[in-house]
Motif scaffolding. Structure first.
Motif, short mmCIF file in Angstrom:
data_model
loop_
_atom_site.label_atom_id
_atom_site.label_comp_id
_atom_site.label_asym_id
_atom_site.label_seq_id
_atom_site.Cartn_x
_atom_site.Cartn_y
_atom_site.Cartn_z
N UNK A 53 0.75 -1.17 0.09
CA UNK A 53 0.06 0.02 -0.08
C UNK A 53 0.83 1.20 0.20
N UNK A 54 0.71 2.07 -0.99
CA UNK A 54 1.32 3.27 -1.05
C UNK A 54 -0.07 4.48 -0.96
N UNK A 55 0.60 5.62 -0.60
CA UNK A 55 -0.55 6.88 -0.28
C UNK A 55 -0.24 7.80 -1.41
N UNK A 56 -1.21 8.11 -2.12
CA UNK A 56 -1.04 9.43 -2.88
C UNK A 56 -2.19 10.35 -2.56
N UNK A 57 -1.52 11.74 -1.87
CA UNK A 57 -2.50 12.64 -1.31
C UNK A 57 -3.20 13.69 -2.37
N UNK A 58 -2.54 13.72 -3.52
CA UNK A 58 -3.08 14.44 -4.56
C UNK A 58 -4.23 13.74 -5.25
#
Length: 224
Positions: A53-58
């Motif tokens: 799991x990776x997170x992309x806030x945009x």
């Protein structure tokens, strides 16, 4: 043991669909779930089912896909929606022409499994954009969110759109670069219960996506 292939799954509130999607991945296909601001526990569900799991806030489909590509580690990379509308078991058939060198990019052409799966407004918007693409010499009938290519080549295309226009810009740039694009029929099923499409789930979503597509067509040069 099969050569591993990373699968990028952009994700926004897909907790209900993720278990089915992740457990259906073929052996050797490794999930990278890119969370794009979910509030339904999607990242935790994905991690419990073995995904990275990776997170992309945009916010934006393109932002999530691009981040997934940056985190991928395998030569070949797949992109797949996390909503359960596509069967991950179809991925090897799309991988095959790219792995063999017969194609540079393999994409799915949606074939609905039943009436009502693909709403009229979404189908009409896709048909319009695909027709405009063919006028530019890009041989596609769909702009499906299931595709396969080599990671380094994808990043080298320099796709800049980070919203719904990402796949369209990708296709235009790939065609301009002389890529051999292979389109193959794939089954298109109803989304998992408890999830809703950000694009085809409403006329408003389709209009927003089509607007993004047309903006890309106006701004990106491609084959004509």
């Amino acid at each position: 043991m099969p050569t591993p292939i990373d699968v990028v799954l952009p994700c926004l509130d897909e907790a209900a669909a993720l278990p089915g999607v992740l457990t259906a991945l073929p052996p050797g296909y490794r999930a990278i779930v890119v969370d794009n601001g979910s509030r339904d526990g999607s990242p935790e569900v994905a991690a419990r089912h073995g995904a990275r799991v990776v997170r992309e806030p945009r916010r934006g489909y393109g932002a999530a896909v691009h981040t997934g590509l940056e985190h991928a580690e395998t030569e070949l990379v797949c992109v797949l929606d996390a909503d359960g509308s596509f069967d991950p078991g179809e991925l090897p058939a799309l991988v095959a022409p790219v792995a063999s060198g017969a194609a540079d990019l393999a994409v799915g052409r949606r074939r609905p499994v039943s009436a009502g799966v693909w709403p009229w407004h979404a189908r009409a918007g896709t048909a319009l954009v695909a027709a405009l693409l063919r006028q530019r010499g890009v041989p596609l009938r769909d702009l499906s969110p299931i595709r396969v290519a080599r990671r380094d080549a994808l990043l080298a295309l320099g796709v800049t759109d980070r919203a719904f226009g990402y796949p369209l810009e990708l296709m235009i740039r790939a065609a301009a670069a002389g890529w051999r694009i292979h389109e193959r029929d794939v089954r298109y099923a109803p989304r998992a219960a408890g999830t809703r499409s950000k694009v085809s789930g409403s006329v408003r979503g389709t209009v927003r996506a089509t607007r993004d597509f047309l903006a890309v067509l106006r701004s990106v040069d491609g084959p004509r």
